[in-house]
Design a protein around this motif. Structure first.
Motif, PDB file in Angstrom:
ATOM      1  N   GLN A  42       0.511  -1.142  -0.055  1.00  0.00           N
ATOM      2  CA  GLN A  42      -0.224  -0.021   0.004  1.00  0.00           C
ATOM      3  C   GLN A  42       0.915   1.598   0.049  1.00  0.00           C
ATOM      4  O   GLN A  42       0.471   2.074  -1.190  1.00  0.00           O
ATOM      5  N   LEU A  46       0.959   4.167  -2.942  1.00  0.00           N
ATOM      6  CA  LEU A  46       0.755   5.841  -2.383  1.00  0.00           C
ATOM      7  C   LEU A  46       1.825   6.822  -3.115  1.00  0.00           C
ATOM      8  O   LEU A  46       1.370   8.011  -3.606  1.00  0.00           O
ATOM      9  N   GLY A  49       2.000   7.116  -6.784  1.00  0.00           N
ATOM     10  CA  GLY A  49       0.788   7.422  -7.246  1.00  0.00           C
ATOM     11  C   GLY A  49       0.751   9.159  -7.063  1.00  0.00           C
ATOM     12  O   GLY A  49       0.985  10.040  -7.565  1.00  0.00           O
ATOM     13  N   HIS A  97       2.938   2.771 -10.635  1.00  0.00           N
ATOM     14  CA  HIS A  97       1.525   2.886  -9.448  1.00  0.00           C
ATOM     15  C   HIS A  97       0.259   2.166 -10.175  1.00  0.00           C
ATOM     16  O   HIS A  97       0.367   1.157  -9.018  1.00  0.00           O
ATOM     17  N   TYR A 101       0.144  -1.851  -8.035  1.00  0.00           N
ATOM     18  CA  TYR A 101      -1.210  -2.572  -7.583  1.00  0.00           C
ATOM     19  C   TYR A 101      -1.795  -3.296  -7.847  1.00  0.00           C
ATOM     20  O   TYR A 101      -1.820  -4.800  -7.885  1.00  0.00           O
ATOM     21  N   TYR A 122     -13.731   5.119  -8.437  1.00  0.00           N
ATOM     22  CA  TYR A 122     -12.608   6.559  -8.279  1.00  0.00           C
ATOM     23  C   TYR A 122     -11.118   5.813  -9.344  1.00  0.00           C
ATOM     24  O   TYR A 122     -10.236   6.239  -9.783  1.00  0.00           O
ATOM     25  N   THR A 126     -10.093   7.065 -13.586  1.00  0.00           N
ATOM     26  CA  THR A 126      -8.498   7.286 -14.575  1.00  0.00           C
ATOM     27  C   THR A 126      -8.096   6.906 -15.884  1.00  0.00           C
ATOM     28  O   THR A 126      -7.134   7.430 -16.179  1.00  0.00           O
ATOM     29  N   HIS A 169      -9.377  10.969  -9.105  1.00  0.00           N
ATOM     30  CA  HIS A 169      -9.383  10.055  -8.263  1.00  0.00           C
ATOM     31  C   HIS A 169      -8.611   9.928  -6.603  1.00  0.00           C
ATOM     32  O   HIS A 169      -9.564   9.398  -6.605  1.00  0.00           O
ATOM     33  N   GLN A 173     -10.930   9.310  -3.117  1.00  0.00           N
ATOM     34  CA  GLN A 173     -10.042   8.325  -2.174  1.00  0.00           C
ATOM     35  C   GLN A 173     -10.321   9.372  -0.993  1.00  0.00           C
ATOM     36  O   GLN A 173      -9.563   8.578  -0.058  1.00  0.00           O
ATOM     37  N   ASP A 180      -5.363  16.624   1.586  1.00  0.00           N
ATOM     38  CA  ASP A 180      -5.117  16.444   0.242  1.00  0.00           C
ATOM     39  C   ASP A 180      -5.716  16.727  -0.822  1.00  0.00           C
ATOM     40  O   ASP A 180      -5.546  17.367  -2.181  1.00  0.00           O
TER      41      ASP A 180
HETATM   42  C1  HEM Z   1      -3.588   9.525 -13.783  1.00  0.00           C
HETATM   43  C2  HEM Z   1      -3.879   8.449 -13.351  1.00  0.00           C
HETATM   44  C3  HEM Z   1      -3.359   8.103 -11.703  1.00  0.00           C
HETATM   45  C4  HEM Z   1      -2.802   8.630 -10.925  1.00  0.00           C
HETATM   46  C5  HEM Z   1      -2.130  10.447 -11.487  1.00  0.00           C
HETATM   47  C6  HEM Z   1      -2.646   8.411  -9.699  1.00  0.00           C
HETATM   48  C7  HEM Z   1      -2.573   9.073  -8.711  1.00  0.00           C
HETATM   49  C8  HEM Z   1      -3.060   9.026  -7.476  1.00  0.00           C
HETATM   50  C9  HEM Z   1      -2.704   9.239  -5.883  1.00  0.00           C
HETATM   51  C10 HEM Z   1      -2.040  10.788  -5.707  1.00  0.00           C
HETATM   52  C11 HEM Z   1      -3.319   9.258  -4.889  1.00  0.00           C
HETATM   53  C12 HEM Z   1      -2.919   8.832  -3.647  1.00  0.00           C
HETATM   54  C13 HEM Z   1      -4.571   9.262  -3.280  1.00  0.00           C
HETATM   55  C14 HEM Z   1      -4.316   9.954  -1.653  1.00  0.00           C
HETATM   56  O1  HEM Z   1      -3.827  10.778  -1.417  1.00  0.00           O
HETATM   57  O2  HEM Z   1      -4.687   9.710  -1.183  1.00  0.00           O
HETATM   58  C15 HEM Z   1      -4.005   7.647  -5.521  1.00  0.00           C
HETATM   59  C16 HEM Z   1      -3.839   6.042  -5.106  1.00  0.00           C
HETATM   60  C17 HEM Z   1      -4.365   4.756  -5.164  1.00  0.00           C
HETATM   61  N1  HEM Z   1      -4.357   5.119  -7.245  1.00  0.00           N
HETATM   62 FE1  HEM Z   1      -3.741   5.953  -8.517  1.00  0.00          FE
HETATM   63  N2  HEM Z   1      -3.476   7.475  -9.888  1.00  0.00           N
HETATM   64  C18 HEM Z   1      -3.506   7.265 -11.282  1.00  0.00           C
HETATM   65  C19 HEM Z   1      -4.675   6.114 -11.789  1.00  0.00           C
HETATM   66  C20 HEM Z   1      -4.404   4.801 -11.284  1.00  0.00           C
HETATM   67  C21 HEM Z   1      -5.313   3.662 -12.316  1.00  0.00           C
HETATM   68  C22 HEM Z   1      -5.250   3.177 -12.995  1.00  0.00           C
HETATM   69  C23 HEM Z   1      -4.896   2.662 -10.396  1.00  0.00           C
HETATM   70  C24 HEM Z   1      -5.507   1.254 -10.716  1.00  0.00           C
HETATM   71  C25 HEM Z   1      -5.658   0.380 -11.526  1.00  0.00           C
HETATM   72  C26 HEM Z   1      -4.716   3.057  -9.641  1.00  0.00           C
HETATM   73  C27 HEM Z   1      -4.833   2.849  -8.300  1.00  0.00           C
HETATM   74  C28 HEM Z   1      -5.154   3.618  -6.851  1.00  0.00           C
HETATM   75  C29 HEM Z   1      -5.058   3.221  -5.318  1.00  0.00           C
HETATM   76  C30 HEM Z   1      -5.997   1.553  -5.678  1.00  0.00           C
HETATM   77  C31 HEM Z   1      -4.610   3.958  -4.786  1.00  0.00           C
HETATM   78  C32 HEM Z   1      -4.925   3.610  -3.738  1.00  0.00           C
HETATM   79  C33 HEM Z   1      -3.521   3.462  -2.733  1.00  0.00           C
HETATM   80  C34 HEM Z   1      -4.343   3.479  -1.119  1.00  0.00           C
HETATM   81  O3  HEM Z   1      -4.754   4.401  -0.546  1.00  0.00           O
HETATM   82  O4  HEM Z   1      -4.303   1.797  -0.787  1.00  0.00           O
HETATM   83  N3  HEM Z   1      -4.579   4.294  -9.859  1.00  0.00           N
HETATM   84  N4  HEM Z   1      -3.146   7.922  -6.851  1.00  0.00           N
END
Ligand code: HEM
Lengths: 203, 335
Positions: A42, A46, A49, A97, A101, A122, A126, A169, A173, A180
């Protein structure tokens, strides 16, 4: 006075490249030295991302900084040269990222991965952003720029949409705190506002 | 204190339950031997027991530590590998201290847990503000190993020390009107940083609740310790609820108020996102949360390249004991 401008462009490229890989090296180091705690999966997802988002911000910041910030002899026109690499690092961290995952959370279960893509709103939001980012990455070369001509600019303006979708996205969350989401929202607004103003003046 | 946590723990370092118990027995023996002044001639340790295995350690008043040290041996073994102490105490959701998983461990040190009292009110014959010492007076503590399933689709196995909530409720004598039990966590912004935040989505205090029959169920535990120690602050010191067949957010921490009510009480996550978090929040692999599939879970610690994914069981594997509470209820509606 030595400024970044006086550094040869190739060196600057390497510098930006170094900045781009440091987050990856850092999280790798923390992982192999077992410093990520009970749930490294996790933490890694994070982290990656968040860095995808930071590089998105960085690439969106180039134009406003270049056009608006000037102080005596110091200007930032030279930043333009590095915008592509910043954008590519955004794509790079988004792909990492997603991969993290898929591998660390879902155990490379592609069926479940496909299910999650469509069932989790969520994540679903994306999808256009991911497709666009890949398209922008593929068309980021000089050759592609020449070949696409005017359409290149139109295509690459979709980065604004990518930013908005990334924000959605994050917003979806939100659990116990808006910090954030609000912070990222303000940054995106500040980055997009000059564009709106410029567009307004032109029309 | 800097606790270095390790992630990919070699199998040999994860304490299987019998080993943890054997070590503990050994430590108890060693401690009593030391108490008799025989420490010097006591058998040399067979292996270095981690510090946390000694019983009755941790913060908190002496009387509580003594009571925890005297708790009954594991009355509920599971035969599943325990999640290491370091992880149980460094990966927490305790939103009063922040939204990050390490925020509680980083910031909860400042919390004052002694003196502590619990207000018991509502539909009871003996309401009052009870000092923690009175709450625990005469309570037989016991150790129980429970699964903890978080709504975020990860889980742990934790050896708690506590007493059945039923024992406390019986003492205060619920009236015939009592149908539900409501709980509240401490509100103390000076020591709980997220309670000072303007961006919090939570309307403090954190609130949880149970139906009275759930509260009286023998599995429902009030915990004061884990791994033989007093509860670390980040785990909800000095007194928390543990309801093993429900998602972790039901198991409210650092409780200061218990109210018996006629109506279903308001609960924190349900107030914020009623479509996502129900009042019941029973672990159920068939009912997904919009953000997490609940069909399976990652049991921590989980390797990176081969995540420890296991199927989630109805009522977190406690169906035999609790399913009758929900007979005839549509669990997809009352999630
Ligand atoms: C433009 C594309 C994406 C960007 C810029 C991005 C960015 C981020 C960011 C900044 C977070 C943290 C959110 C927070 O602060 O709570 C996050 C969490 C997450 N993203 Fe993305 N994401 C993108 C696409 C995706 C995709 C395509 C998936 C899945 C296939 C994904 C799965 C996740 C998951 C599972 C988390 C949660 C992590 C956790 O807290 O357990 N994301 N993403």
């Amino acid at each position: 006075m030595v400024t970044l401008v006086s550094i040869p462009v190739l060196w600057r490229r390497w510098l930006v490249f170094l900045v781009g890989v440091v987050p990856l090296l850092w999280i790798t180091y923390r992982t192999v030295t077992h410093q990520l705690g009970a749930d490294p999966a996790q933490t890694i997802v994070l982290f990656l991302g968040e860095w995808a988002l930071y590089f998105l911000f960085a690439s969106l910041a180039v134009t406003p900084i270049r056009r608006l910030v000037r102080w005596r002899h110091v200007h930032f026109r030279w930043l333009q040269t590095h915008r592509r690499m910043l954008g590519l690092f955004c794509l790079f961290y988004v792909l990492l990222h997603i991969t993290a995952y898929l591998v660390f959370i879902l155990g490379l279960d592609f069926a479940r991965f496909g299910q999650q893509l469509v069932e989790r709103p969520y994540i679903l939001v994306t999808m256009p952003a991911v497709v666009l980012l890949i398209a922008l990455g593929v068309t980021s070369t000089q050759g592609m720029m020449r070949r696409l001509g005017k359409r290149w600019l139109t295509l690459h303006k979709s980065i604004y949409l990518v930013a908005l979708l990334a924000w959605v996205h994050v917003f979806m969350q939100v659990r116990s705190s808006y910090v954030d989401a609000v912070l990222y929202g303000v940054i995106i607004l500040l980055l997009l506002a000059p564009r709106v103003i410029w567009w307004w003046r032109k029309h | 204190m800097l606790i270095k946590t390790r992630t990919d723990i070699p199998a040999s370092e994860i304490t299987p339950e019998p080993v943890y118990r054997a070590r503990r027995d050994f430590m108890r023996g060693a401690m009593s031997a030391a108490a008799l002044g025989l420490g010097a001639i006591a058998a040399p340790p067979l292996f270095a027991a981690p510090a946390h295995v000694a019983r009755g350690e941790g913060r908190g008043p002496d009387w509580l530590r003594a009571q925890i040290a005297a708790a009954d041996e594991n009355t509920r073994a599971l035969g599943e590998t325990l999640t290491p102490f370091e992880h149980v105490t460094s990966y927490n959701n305790f939103y009063e201290f922040g939204q990050g998983k390490t925020d509680p461990a980083d910031k909860a040190d400042a919390l004052t847990t002694d003196p502590w009292s619990v207000e018991i009110a509502g539909e009871v014959a003996k309401p009052g503000v009870y000092p923690l010492e009175d709450v625990l007076k005469g309570m037989d503590l016991e150790e129980r190993v429970y699964r903890l399933r978080c709504v975020e689709a990860w889980s742990m196995v934790i050896p708690w020390i506590g007493f059945p909530l039923a024992a406390l409720l019986q003492r205060v004598e619920p009236t015939s009107k009592a149908k539900y039990v409501a709980f509240e966590t401490l509100v103390r912004p000076a020591e709980m940083p997220a309670q000072r935040s303007r961006f919090s989505t939570i309307d403090w205090p954190y609130r949880e609740g149970l139906r009275l029959d759930e509260a009286m169920h023998p599995l429902t535990l009030m915990a004061v310790g884990l791994y033989g120690k007093t509860l670390p602050n980040q785990n909800g010191a000095p007194l928390r609820l543990v309801v093993p067949w429900k998602y972790g957010f039901k198991s409210i921490k650092s409780i200061v108020k218990i109210v018996l009510t006629e109506r279903e009480p308001k609960t924190t996550w349900n107030m914020m996102q009623p479509r996502e978090y129900g009042f019941y929040a029973n672990v159920n692999p068939e009912v997904d949360h919009p953000r997490w599939s609940q069909a399976s879970e990652r049991r921590l610690p989980s390797g990176l390249f081969r995540p420890n994914i296991i199927p989630t069981r109805l009522f977190n594997g406690y169906a035999e004991e609790v399913a009758h509470l929900y007979k005839g209820m549509d669990l997809t509606r009352y999630y």
